[in-house]
Each structure stands twice: as C-alpha cells, then as structure tokens.
Design a protein around this motif. Structure first.
Motif, short mmCIF file in Angstrom:
data_model
loop_
_atom_site.label_atom_id
_atom_site.label_comp_id
_atom_site.label_asym_id
_atom_site.label_seq_id
_atom_site.Cartn_x
_atom_site.Cartn_y
_atom_site.Cartn_z
N LYS A 134 22.31 15.24 -28.83
CA LYS A 134 21.16 14.47 -29.33
C LYS A 134 21.50 13.89 -30.71
CE LYS A 134 17.46 14.10 -27.53
NZ LYS A 134 16.96 13.10 -26.53
N ALA A 135 22.29 14.63 -31.51
CA ALA A 135 22.71 14.11 -32.83
C ALA A 135 23.65 12.91 -32.61
CB ALA A 135 23.40 15.20 -33.63
N LEU A 136 24.56 13.03 -31.64
CA LEU A 136 25.46 11.91 -31.34
C LEU A 136 24.66 10.69 -30.89
CD1 LEU A 136 28.42 13.57 -29.35
CD2 LEU A 136 28.43 12.86 -31.74
N GLY A 137 23.63 10.94 -30.08
CA GLY A 137 22.77 9.86 -29.58
C GLY A 137 22.13 9.11 -30.75
N ILE B 251 15.72 19.26 -43.43
CA ILE B 251 16.11 18.07 -42.68
C ILE B 251 15.21 16.89 -43.09
CG2 ILE B 251 16.42 17.10 -40.36
CD1 ILE B 251 16.66 20.17 -39.49
N ASP B 252 15.85 15.84 -43.56
CA ASP B 252 15.08 14.66 -43.97
C ASP B 252 15.07 13.62 -42.84
OD1 ASP B 252 14.24 15.44 -46.53
OD2 ASP B 252 16.29 15.17 -47.28
N GLU B 253 14.22 12.61 -43.04
CA GLU B 253 14.11 11.58 -41.99
C GLU B 253 15.24 10.56 -42.16
OE1 GLU B 253 9.39 11.43 -41.10
OE2 GLU B 253 9.99 11.23 -43.18
N VAL B 254 16.46 11.08 -42.04
CA VAL B 254 17.66 10.23 -42.14
C VAL B 254 18.63 10.64 -41.03
CG1 VAL B 254 17.52 9.95 -44.65
CG2 VAL B 254 18.84 11.85 -43.71
N ILE B 255 19.63 9.79 -40.79
CA ILE B 255 20.66 10.16 -39.81
C ILE B 255 21.83 10.77 -40.57
CG2 ILE B 255 22.33 9.22 -38.14
CD1 ILE B 255 20.08 7.34 -37.28
N TYR B 256 22.23 11.94 -40.13
CA TYR B 256 23.33 12.64 -40.81
C TYR B 256 24.66 12.28 -40.13
CZ TYR B 256 19.68 15.29 -43.16
OH TYR B 256 18.60 15.64 -43.94
N PRO B 257 25.73 12.21 -40.92
CA PRO B 257 27.02 11.85 -40.31
C PRO B 257 27.51 12.90 -39.32
CG PRO B 257 27.27 12.41 -42.64
CD PRO B 257 25.81 12.45 -42.36
N CYS B 258 28.25 12.45 -38.31
CA CYS B 258 28.84 13.39 -37.34
C CYS B 258 30.31 13.56 -37.71
CB CYS B 258 28.79 12.83 -35.92
SG CYS B 258 27.16 12.41 -35.38
N PRO B 259 30.84 14.79 -37.69
CA PRO B 259 32.25 14.99 -38.05
C PRO B 259 33.19 14.16 -37.17
CG PRO B 259 31.13 17.09 -37.81
CD PRO B 259 30.16 16.04 -37.38
N VAL B 260 32.87 14.05 -35.86
CA VAL B 260 33.70 13.20 -35.00
C VAL B 260 32.82 12.05 -34.50
CG1 VAL B 260 35.17 13.11 -32.95
CG2 VAL B 260 34.96 15.25 -34.24
N GLU B 261 33.30 10.84 -34.67
CA GLU B 261 32.53 9.64 -34.28
C GLU B 261 32.13 9.68 -32.80
OE1 GLU B 261 31.67 6.50 -35.91
OE2 GLU B 261 31.69 8.05 -37.46
N PRO B 262 30.88 9.31 -32.48
CA PRO B 262 30.46 9.33 -31.07
C PRO B 262 31.40 8.55 -30.16
CG PRO B 262 28.62 8.76 -32.50
CD PRO B 262 29.81 8.91 -33.38
N ARG B 263 31.93 7.41 -30.66
CA ARG B 263 32.80 6.60 -29.80
C ARG B 263 34.04 7.37 -29.39
NH1 ARG B 263 32.73 0.59 -32.30
NH2 ARG B 263 30.51 0.73 -32.65
N LYS B 264 34.56 8.18 -30.32
CA LYS B 264 35.76 8.98 -29.98
C LYS B 264 35.42 10.02 -28.93
CE LYS B 264 38.38 8.46 -34.18
NZ LYS B 264 38.50 8.93 -35.54
N ILE B 265 34.22 10.62 -29.06
CA ILE B 265 33.80 11.63 -28.07
C ILE B 265 33.64 10.95 -26.70
CG2 ILE B 265 31.96 13.28 -27.46
CD1 ILE B 265 33.34 14.22 -29.93
N ILE B 266 32.98 9.79 -26.72
CA ILE B 266 32.76 9.08 -25.44
C ILE B 266 34.10 8.75 -24.79
CG2 ILE B 266 31.87 6.94 -24.41
CD1 ILE B 266 29.69 6.99 -26.63
N ASP B 267 35.02 8.23 -25.58
CA ASP B 267 36.35 7.89 -25.04
C ASP B 267 37.04 9.12 -24.47
OD1 ASP B 267 35.99 5.35 -25.75
OD2 ASP B 267 37.22 5.41 -27.57
N SER B 268 36.98 10.22 -25.22
CA SER B 268 37.73 11.41 -24.78
C SER B 268 37.17 11.96 -23.47
CB SER B 268 37.72 12.48 -25.87
OG SER B 268 36.41 12.93 -26.08
N MET B 269 35.86 11.75 -23.23
CA MET B 269 35.27 12.26 -21.99
C MET B 269 35.88 11.58 -20.77
SD MET B 269 33.17 14.65 -22.66
CE MET B 269 33.64 15.25 -24.26
N GLU B 270 36.43 10.38 -21.00
CA GLU B 270 36.99 9.64 -19.87
C GLU B 270 38.30 10.23 -19.38
OE1 GLU B 270 37.20 5.48 -20.74
OE2 GLU B 270 35.01 5.42 -20.92
#
Ligand code: PKZ
Ligand code: NDP
Length: 519
Positions: free
Chosen positions: A208-211, A163-182
C-alpha cells in the motif's frame, strides 16, 4: 440539496472494489445522496460461479440497498458493470468498455486491493501497485476526468510512530520492485520479502505504501487525492447503525470472543484502538472527491480518516465495551462464556493459549470422538490463533496521525454538507459514543454477519447462564479434587485443613450462641 451532493448530479463515476466492504457503502451513499448521478461504472470480475450481473443483483438485493431502492427506484439502470480483472496486466477490460470509460468518466474512486496480510508479495504488488499504476495510466486518457481518489491505509507507514499527511520515501523505488516481479521466481521473492518489507509487519502495508508512491510519481497532471483510513469497522449510522458484511479486522475477533472461542489476546491495553466507522470513511471520500474536483489543489492531498486524535479509545476500554455488549446481545450457541483476558508478555500468552484455547479444544474434540462425531475444534482454534498472530501487531502499537487536511476539508463544507455528508465524521467525538457504537457493532454482527434472529436473545442468555453454572461446577469440582489429593499426600495441607475446619466450627458456635442470647 447539499453542495457536495449536487456536485455528483449528472456525473459518471468509476469505482473499483465496488463489491468490497468499503466500495459497497460508497456506492450506496452516492446513490442515496445524489440520485441524479448519471452512472456508476464498476470494475468487477466473475467470481464463485456468479456472472457480473448476478453479483450486481446480489448487491442490490442486499439489506444495504433497501433505502436506495426507495429513493432511486431505477438504481439498477444506473449501475454499469464492466468486466475487469485487476490481476491481469491489461486489466482485462474489453476495447468497447475501455472506450466508454475513457470518454465518459468524471470521477474515479480506486478502492480495490488485496487486504490479506499473508498475500504473496507478487500478488500484493500486482493488485496494490501495478493495478494502481494501470488505472492512473487509464485515468490520464480520460477526457472528462475531474478527480482520481485513491484509497490507501493509515498503516502504509506503520513503521513510523507519528504519521503526517505526506508521502514517505520508499527505500526501493516501486518501479524497481515492479520490474523485479517480472523475472524473479516465487522462491527468490519469498526469500527477499522480509528484507524488502523491513520493519513493516506484512506485504499488505508495504505494497500500500508502494501504491502511494506510484500515485505520487506517476499522476502527472491528474487531480489526485489519497485517503488513509485506519481500522474500518461497522457503520456508525448510515444507512443504518452497525452494518457490516465481512470478518476482516476486529469483526472476526468480536465473533470469536462472543462465541467463547477467543479467551485471551496478546494486546497492549493502553494502546489506542484506532477504529473508524465505514460510513465515516465513505463520507470523507465523497467530500474529498468534490473538493479535489472543484478546488483542484496544486499538490496531491492526503487525508487521514482516523479516530485516535479526535476521540481515542484504548484497546482495554474497547474490550470491556465489547464484553458489556455481549451481556445485552449474546450470540447463539456459544462454546464458552465470553471473556477475554489481555495478556502482555509471551509467557502469559503461551500459558493462556494452552489453558484457555488448546485444552478446551482438545477436551471437546475428545468428547466429539467419543460420541461418534468428527473432531473440529482444534482445527478451528489453530486457525483462530494464526489469524490473531497476523492481527497482533495492530493491537500492540499506537500511532499518532495528523489530520490537518481532513480538518481543513471540514471547514470548507457548508453547514448543510456537514449535516448530510459529514455528520458521522464529527460524531464519535464524545467518549460515550463508543459504547453506543460498539453495541450497534455487536448487534450488526449478530444480524448481518451471523444472521441470527433477535428473538433468540432470551434463549442465548439462558444458554450463557447454563455455561456459567457449568463453569462454577467445574471449578468447584476441580478445587475439591486437587485439595483431596493434597490432603492425602501432605501433612501441611492436612494441618491447614484442620485449622480451617476448627475456625469454621468456632465461628458457627459463636454465631449460634449470640443468636440464642438475642431470643
Ligand atoms: C474483546 C474483543 C476485542 C476485539 C479486538 C479486535 C482487535 C482486532 C484488530 C485488527 C486490526 C487490523 C488492522 C488492519 C487494518 C487494515 O488496514 S487492513 C484491512 C483489514 N484486513 C484484514 O483484516 C485481513 C486479515 N485477514 C487475513 O489476512 C487472512 O484472513 C488471514 C488472517 C491471514 C487468514 O488467512 P487464511 O488462513 O487463508 O484464512 P481465510 O481463508 O482468510 O479464513 C479462514 C478462516 O479464518 C477465520 N478468519 C479470517 N479472518 C478472521 C478474523 N479477522 N478474525 C477471526 N477469524 C478470522 C475465518 O473464520 C475463516 O474461517 P472459515 O470461513 O474458513 O470457516
Ligand atoms: N477494511 C479495512 O479495515 C481497511 C481497508 N482499507 C482500504 O480500503 C480499500 C477497500 O477495502 P475493503 O473494502 O475492506 O476490502 P475488501 O476485501 O472488502 O474489497 C476488496 C475489493 O477489491 C476487489 N478486487 C480484489 N481483487 C480484484 C481483482 N483482481 N480484480 C478486480 N477487483 C478485485 C474485490 O473484488 P471481489 O469481490 O471480486 O473479490 C473487492 O471488491 C482497500 O484499498 C483497503 O486497502 C484501508 C484501511 C482499512
């Protein structure tokens, strides 16, 4: 005064999660090294029947803050509790408080999170993702903001080996996850959770990865940094060695083994135990706050706060050190003598669970019933085994974390800062420091978590000696009974028995004869 400590003088700091394990140590260190700081705002909710003021009072009156109260007697005036609930979509902060935060805050340390591995995805998304998003939005309106420091975890990408000191892509965008929770209901969320978290072990690491991704995508022009600690353990040195106040991570299992409940663990002995002392994490956090505000790096820097690359300790060695510490610092009223077997496959795990966990619990509950008391051991054992099943993933994998940014930061600090701020960070870099650390950890658990008196150590040792004798007696009796039954039923066993007896007889006769000759 150190450069970093001086930086925080006259600053207004906002801390979320200040009532938690890490947040409290962060607040303590800030007050101790920079008593001239202006104010620390803490976002806090009423809890367990306590008002905000009562919660703050309890923290300030704890052992942790003893040194601070000497250095900064008016510390209570410098803490400004702000009523907030990060589970609410508007964070439940009043208009007046919000105004004060927006106009006054210089640095934000965002520590609040749900660290439960079994949190429902909706709850974990709300706290670890949506609250982070809301805080970023709030931060973007802060007129004097210099840095926003987000505490994540080194395990947010635990599905990777390196694991490097970078942000790794998420398969599903956090915004889509946040929307779906609604609009998704709990049942559907339950169904899709395993698919969403994929090869991560729980909703905690996933959210935490989504965050982190939210920070990456939505921080705009803010000066942001992310810190990723591994398994945060008791303090190494500050404010005193071994300080700990919750049973998360290794602490609960150390208690369970010291009390003799935990006797075997499915663990990979050669995997690295990436434990990092809480003061080491806090010191890095404070230094990152300074660096981010003063040097304003062009991109969001991520800092790994891990121990495995500097000074690795294997779970096998960690286990031995913990057991060795119990010899010196035993816990009171242990159920059995501390001993933990590391097993590596499912069959042996099931076997030892049956023999070392369930069987003694069933026998003890039977004894409690016989003596008219309420059975409780089986329930406790089942809870412990459930907890172990949640933590197992982390004791059966190893990771390699790069620490280039953390090392770069170290090199940027003056020698005085290295002494005052980062001393413990450099410390457990010699193998023998682990033994000292673990002994203090066990001592800290005994003093601050179990609240046991150190004067009771001789009695606890006596109790362990008694348990050892009972253990030997029980094993001998069991052996004799099994043997007696075998002799009664099997000719081969009888033959072996007579062979051993005649051998012993011959040996004794020879010994007697040679003693007589010497006389
Ligand atoms: C020789 C020895 C070597 C030792 C070797 C250790 C290796 C150990 C590696 C860990 C590796 C983690 C690495 C993650 C590092 C991050 O990044 S995350 C931050 C840490 N977070 C955590 O540790 C959270 C883990 N805990 C949880 O998620 C929840 O407590 C659980 C495990 C799901 C249990 O949930 P629950 O059933 O609702 O129970 P909860 O109300 O939390 O507690 C119930 C009982 O469980 C027990 N319990 C809770 N947590 C624990 C615990 N950690 N341990 C024991 N008992 C516990 C308590 O005794 C409690 O009893 P009561 O207080 O009710 O009497
Ligand atoms: N402990 C560890 O091993 C590791 C921790 N981390 C990270 O470090 C950070 C701090 O963890 P740690 O101190 O151990 O966690 P704790 O569980 O001890 O503290 C969590 C904090 O968040 C607060 N909080 C939770 N829910 C809410 C809410 N709805 N509204 C307001 N505040 C809330 C809690 O407040 P309250 O007291 O009211 O519940 C508490 O102050 C987290 O971001 C975690 O992911 C990273 C790696 C390892």
């Amino acid at each position: 005064m150190s450069m970093v400590a001086a930086f925080y003088s006259n600053k207004s700091i906002l801390i979320t999660g200040a009532t938690g394990f890490l947040g409290k140590v962060l607040m303590e260190k800030l007050f101790r090294t920079s008593p001239q700081l202006k104010v620390i705002y803490i976002l806090i909710r009423p809890k367990a029947g306590q008002t905000l003021q009562e919660r703050v009072f309890q923290i300030l009156n704890s052992k942790l803050f003893e040194k601070v109260k000497e250095i900064c007697p008016n510390v209570h005036e410098k803490i400004r509790p702000i009523s907030a609930d990060l589970n609410q979509s508007d964070l439940a902060i009043s208009k007046e408080d919000m105004q004060e935060l927006l106009s006054g805050t210089n640095i934000v340390f965002h520590c609040a999170a749900t660290v439960r591995f079994d949190a429902h995805l909706r709850e974990a998304v709300q706290l670890n993702v949506i609250a982070t998003q809301k805080l970023l939005l709030m931060a973007s309106q802060m007129s004097k903001l210099e840095a926003f420091i987000h505490i994540s975890t080194a395990f947010s990408n635990c599905n990777l080996k390196r694991i490097d000191e970078v942000i790794y892509p998420c398969p599903v965008e956090p915004r889509k996850i946040i929307d779906s929770m609604e609009w998704l209901d709990d049942a559907i969320i339950d169904e899709i959770t395993p698919k969403l978290i994929g090869d991560r072990p729980n909703t905690y690491t996933y959210t935490k990865a989504l965050g982190e991704m939210v920070i990456h995508q939505e921080s705009g022009n803010l000066n942001v940094a992310i810190i990723r600690p591994s398994i945060v353990g008791a303090s190494w040195q500050e404010p005193f060695p071994g300080w700990i106040d919750n049973i998360n991570g290794p602490s609960g299992l150390i208690i369970a083994s010291g009390k003799g409940f935990l006797r075997s663990l499915r663990a990979t002995p050669m995997a690295i135990a990436d434990v990092i002392p809480v003061d080491t994490v806090v010191n890095l956090t404070i230094a990152v706050g300074w660096y981010t505000a003063v040097h304003r790096p062009k991109s969001t820097l991520i800092y790994h706060s891990t121990s495995g690359n500097l000074n690795p300790c294997l779970w096998h060695d960690m286990g031995l050190k913990v057991l060795a510490a119990f010899e010196k610092i035993p816990f009171e009223r242990a159920f059995r003598r501390p001993y933990v077997d590391f097993t590596t496959n499912n069959f042996t795990t099931q076997y030892w669970n049956a023999v070392s966990h369930w069987a003694p619990a069933i026998i003890y509950d039977f004894y409690l019933r016989l003596t008219g008391r309420k059975p409780r051991m089986l329930k406790l054992m089942n809870r412990l085994l459930r907890t172990i099943s949640m933590l197992e993933y982390f004791i059966n994998h190893s990771w390699e974390w790069s620490t280039n940014n953390t090392e770069m930061l170290l090199s940027e600090l003056s020698p005085e800062d290295q002494r005052v701020i980062l001393l413990p960070l450099c410390r457990p870099s010699h193998a023998n420091h682990w033994l000292e650390y673990i002994e203090n950890y066990v001592l800290g658990i005994k003093k601050y978590l179990l609240k046991e008196d150190l004067a009771g150590i001789p009695k606890a040792k006596e109790h362990l000696r008694r348990l050892r004798n009972i253990h030997y007696l029980f094993n001998t009796a069991l052996f004799l009974i099994v043997w007696r039954l075998l002799i009664a039923r099997s000719q081969t066993a009888r033959n072996v028995w007579f062979l051993i007896m005649s051998f012993c007889y011959k040996f004794l006769s020879y010994f007697r004869a040679s003693s007589a000759l010497k006389v």
